[in-house]
Design an enzyme around this catalytic site. Structure first.
Site, PDB file in Angstrom:
ATOM      1  N   HIS A 206       0.926  -1.147   0.301  1.00 12.27           N
ATOM      2  CA  HIS A 206      -0.251   0.286  -0.203  1.00 12.27           C
ATOM      3  C   HIS A 206       0.203   1.393   0.285  1.00 12.27           C
ATOM      4  CE1 HIS A 206       0.775   0.100   4.209  1.00 12.27           C
ATOM      5  NE2 HIS A 206       0.421   1.044   4.142  1.00 12.27           N
TER       6      HIS A 206
HETATM    7  C1  UD1 Z   1      -2.588   6.225   5.449  1.00 10.02           C
HETATM    8  C2  UD1 Z   1      -1.238   6.237   6.095  1.00 10.02           C
HETATM    9  C3  UD1 Z   1       0.006   5.500   5.858  1.00 10.02           C
HETATM   10  C4  UD1 Z   1      -0.398   3.930   6.927  1.00 10.02           C
HETATM   11  C5  UD1 Z   1      -1.616   3.623   5.516  1.00 10.02           C
HETATM   12  C6  UD1 Z   1      -2.297   2.490   6.457  1.00 10.02           C
HETATM   13  C7  UD1 Z   1      -1.117   9.227   6.049  1.00 10.02           C
HETATM   14  C8  UD1 Z   1      -0.521   9.891   5.375  1.00 10.02           C
HETATM   15  N1  UD1 Z   1      -0.359   7.265   5.584  1.00 10.02           N
HETATM   16  O1  UD1 Z   1      -2.343   5.586   4.107  1.00 10.02           O
HETATM   17  O2  UD1 Z   1       1.175   5.755   6.718  1.00 10.02           O
HETATM   18  O3  UD1 Z   1       0.630   2.978   6.108  1.00 10.02           O
HETATM   19  O4  UD1 Z   1      -2.224   4.637   6.166  1.00 10.02           O
HETATM   20  O5  UD1 Z   1      -2.823   1.388   5.970  1.00 10.02           O
HETATM   21  O6  UD1 Z   1      -1.270   9.222   6.959  1.00 10.02           O
HETATM   22  N2  UD1 Z   1      -9.401   4.373   1.016  1.00 10.02           N
HETATM   23  C9  UD1 Z   1     -10.881   3.268   1.023  1.00 10.02           C
HETATM   24  N3  UD1 Z   1     -11.635   3.120   2.329  1.00 10.02           N
HETATM   25  C10 UD1 Z   1     -10.410   3.065   3.655  1.00 10.02           C
HETATM   26  C11 UD1 Z   1      -9.625   3.866   3.758  1.00 10.02           C
HETATM   27  C12 UD1 Z   1      -8.813   4.567   2.810  1.00 10.02           C
HETATM   28  O7  UD1 Z   1     -11.040   3.415   0.160  1.00 10.02           O
HETATM   29  O8  UD1 Z   1     -11.166   3.378   4.489  1.00 10.02           O
HETATM   30  C13 UD1 Z   1      -8.424   4.642   0.093  1.00 10.02           C
HETATM   31  C14 UD1 Z   1      -8.853   6.107  -0.592  1.00 10.02           C
HETATM   32  O9  UD1 Z   1      -8.944   5.516  -1.079  1.00 10.02           O
HETATM   33  C15 UD1 Z   1      -8.111   6.676   0.268  1.00 10.02           C
HETATM   34  C16 UD1 Z   1      -6.942   5.779   0.137  1.00 10.02           C
HETATM   35  O10 UD1 Z   1      -7.527   4.744   0.039  1.00 10.02           O
HETATM   36  O11 UD1 Z   1      -7.743   7.800  -0.994  1.00 10.02           O
HETATM   37  C17 UD1 Z   1      -5.995   6.188   0.977  1.00 10.02           C
HETATM   38  O12 UD1 Z   1      -6.529   6.854   2.017  1.00 10.02           O
HETATM   39  P1  UD1 Z   1      -5.555   7.435   2.903  1.00 10.02           P
HETATM   40  O13 UD1 Z   1      -6.073   7.434   4.508  1.00 10.02           O
HETATM   41  O14 UD1 Z   1      -5.294   9.037   2.389  1.00 10.02           O
HETATM   42  O15 UD1 Z   1      -3.787   6.796   3.166  1.00 10.02           O
HETATM   43  P2  UD1 Z   1      -3.690   5.257   3.112  1.00 10.02           P
HETATM   44  O16 UD1 Z   1      -2.538   5.004   1.618  1.00 10.02           O
HETATM   45  O17 UD1 Z   1      -4.445   4.034   3.962  1.00 10.02           O
HETATM   46  N1  UDP Z   2      -3.953  -5.737   8.554  1.00 10.98           N
HETATM   47  C1  UDP Z   2      -4.429  -6.213   9.262  1.00 10.98           C
HETATM   48  N2  UDP Z   2      -5.396  -6.941   7.881  1.00 10.98           N
HETATM   49  C2  UDP Z   2      -5.010  -6.575   6.922  1.00 10.98           C
HETATM   50  C3  UDP Z   2      -3.670  -6.433   6.586  1.00 10.98           C
HETATM   51  C4  UDP Z   2      -2.927  -5.624   8.080  1.00 10.98           C
HETATM   52  O1  UDP Z   2      -5.629  -6.632   9.947  1.00 10.98           O
HETATM   53  O2  UDP Z   2      -5.271  -7.348   5.711  1.00 10.98           O
HETATM   54  C5  UDP Z   2      -2.804  -5.355  10.550  1.00 10.98           C
HETATM   55  C6  UDP Z   2      -1.786  -5.947  10.470  1.00 10.98           C
HETATM   56  O3  UDP Z   2      -1.496  -7.339  11.298  1.00 10.98           O
HETATM   57  C7  UDP Z   2      -1.286  -4.410  11.799  1.00 10.98           C
HETATM   58  C8  UDP Z   2      -1.906  -2.935  10.612  1.00 10.98           C
HETATM   59  O4  UDP Z   2      -2.818  -3.998  10.158  1.00 10.98           O
HETATM   60  O5  UDP Z   2      -1.654  -4.898  13.036  1.00 10.98           O
HETATM   61  C9  UDP Z   2      -0.487  -2.487  10.045  1.00 10.98           C
HETATM   62  O6  UDP Z   2      -0.939  -1.634   9.850  1.00 10.98           O
HETATM   63  P1  UDP Z   2      -1.040  -1.076   8.295  1.00 10.98           P
HETATM   64  O7  UDP Z   2      -0.134  -2.063   7.563  1.00 10.98           O
HETATM   65  O8  UDP Z   2      -2.400  -0.819   7.387  1.00 10.98           O
HETATM   66  O9  UDP Z   2       0.014   0.159   8.077  1.00 10.98           O
HETATM   67  P2  UDP Z   2       1.352   0.877   8.329  1.00 10.98           P
HETATM   68  O10 UDP Z   2       1.178   0.083   9.835  1.00 10.98           O
HETATM   69  O11 UDP Z   2       2.434  -0.450   7.134  1.00 10.98           O
HETATM   70  O12 UDP Z   2       1.966   2.036   8.603  1.00 10.98           O
END
Ligand code: UD1
Ligand code: UDP
Length: 360
Positions: A206
């Protein structure tokens, strides 16, 4: 909000397993708490499922900010929190990790002269092309209590001139959650539910650096297909990368299966049973370290080097991934190294003791 309240600000998937043990431990100290969900993540699989499975209390407030550009998302969290914090004047705001919700909360609280505690302080990738790195640096520099998960983080904070009395090495609350749930991870159950063979690879992707640029995504898909040539791959896919990866043909390999993001218990069960994990997640690097599952991290750097020195993690590129998987399959699981200091399930307790003492 009565005086002496601790306000937790969460919002994105990785926040929830970090917040759960802190909230629980503060509860045991009788500290009054409020839990804010900013709404940065909002799909059931990215949010509510964690509250159910980790027995986190329902958020007291959900700001419902949703998705958007960095500026618009951060601004919406800031505006919502400013109103709330002015009205309620918490004694302390606790923020988690490096997501935009943490950045927004730390900025608002510090400008209102409300003390900020940062859980997971001091991690550094030294790569400012990552939005999270900018968030980490800013949050740390406006925080009053900095809770570090590893000794390298303490060193970074010292090198940046942050007063040592603000910094506390407490261990890793995400690992508290892992250890507290060990007997709920059902490898056989998830394998059966997903009709997986005995040996399989789990992947998660991601990071913007991997999934945002369509040219890079083509190479990434080729690399993932080269892994699937060796062993079936199961990929619970974060919503961020889905469209680009599918456009680049991710789904065209019969041994690579993409599914919706999984709940925490199902996901960690899947990881626990995997032969190898391919990921760009921060949290997954830590969880594989504890579970002893080989982890190949598709990134040029990591802010969690302890998962390499004390764990199973290795950095790989799109071009070295397939060979790294082949080598790992040959080598099998290595003998476990000593786990990182204080990754013992008691980080939440240590954080709560310090907060209770500071609040008086
Ligand atoms: C965010 C965090 C990242 C973290 C990740 C964990 C920031 C800058 N980034 O990234 O550090 O590793 O979360 O998962 O805060 N979307 C959905 N459904 C949801 C949420 C998001 O469809 O419930 C989609 C939307 O299209 C959105 C995109 O995911 O634009 C990105 O979501 P966003 O929260 O902006 O950043 P992440 O890439 O999820
Ligand atoms: N995780 C989850 N379901 C998934 C993928 C990840 O529950 O399908 C959990 C994972 O075990 C960890 C957390 O989400 O506890 C990590 O989040 P993510 O990878 O989104 O963010 P990051 O750690 O990179 O910021």
């Amino acid at each position: 909000m009565p005086a002496g309240i601790v306000l937790h600000v969460t919002g994105a998937r990785p926040n929830f397993p970090k917040a759960a043990p802190v909230v629980r431990a503060l509860d045991r100290h009788g500290v009054r708490q409020r839990l804010v969900h900013t709404g940065q993540h909002y799909d059931d699989r990215m949010s509510e499922v964690f509250f159910r499975q980790l027995r986190l209390p329902e958020p007291d407030i959900n700001l419902g900010v949703g998705s958007g550009s960095h500026a618009s998302q951060t601004a919406r969290v800031m505006t919502g929190l400013e109103e709330l914090m002015i009205a309620e004047r918490p004694a302390l705001t606790v923020v988690y990790g490096d997501v935009n919700s943490a950045l927004a909360a730390a900025l608002v609280a510090s400008k209102l002269d409300i003390p900020v505690a940062h859980v997971e302080a001091g991690l550094r990738s030294f790569d400012r092309s990552m939005p999270e790195e900018i968030n980490r640096v800013v949050v740390d520099h406006v925080s009053d209590l900095l809770f570090a998960t590893s000794p390298d983080a303490v060193t970074h904070l010292r090198n940046e001139g942050i007063a040592t009395e603000k910094v506390h090495l407490v261990g890793n609350p995400m690992i508290d959650t892992l250890l507290a749930n060990l007997d709920r991870f059902d490898v056989a159950g998830i394998r059966a539910a997903l009709s997986l063979p005995e040996r399989y690879v789990v992947a998660t992707l991601h990071r913007p650096g991997n999934v945002d640029d369509p040219a890079d995504v083509v190479d990434l898909v080729k690399a993932m297909h080269a892994v699937a040539d060796q062993l079936p791959v199961i990929l619970p896919l974060h919503p961020r990368g889905r469209q680009q990866l599918e456009n680049a043909g991710l789904l065209s390999h019969r041994a690579l299966r993409v599914i919706e993001p999984l709940g925490y218990l199902e996901f960690v069960s899947l990881v626990r049973g995997a032969v190898v994990v391919v990921t760009d997640s921060g949290g997954v690097q830590e969880e594989t370290t504890m579970l002893g599952v080989p982890c190949l991290t598709l990134r040029p750097n990591t802010e969690r080097p302890i998962t390499i020195t004390h764990g199973t993690n290795r950095l790989v590129t799109r071009s070295t991934l397939a060979d790294a998987v082949a080598n790992t399959l040959t080598a099998g699981r290595q003998t476990l190294r000593p786990t990182p200091p204080m990754w013992d399930g008691a980080a939440g307790r240590r954080i709560a003791e310090i907060i209770s003492r500071v609040l008086g």
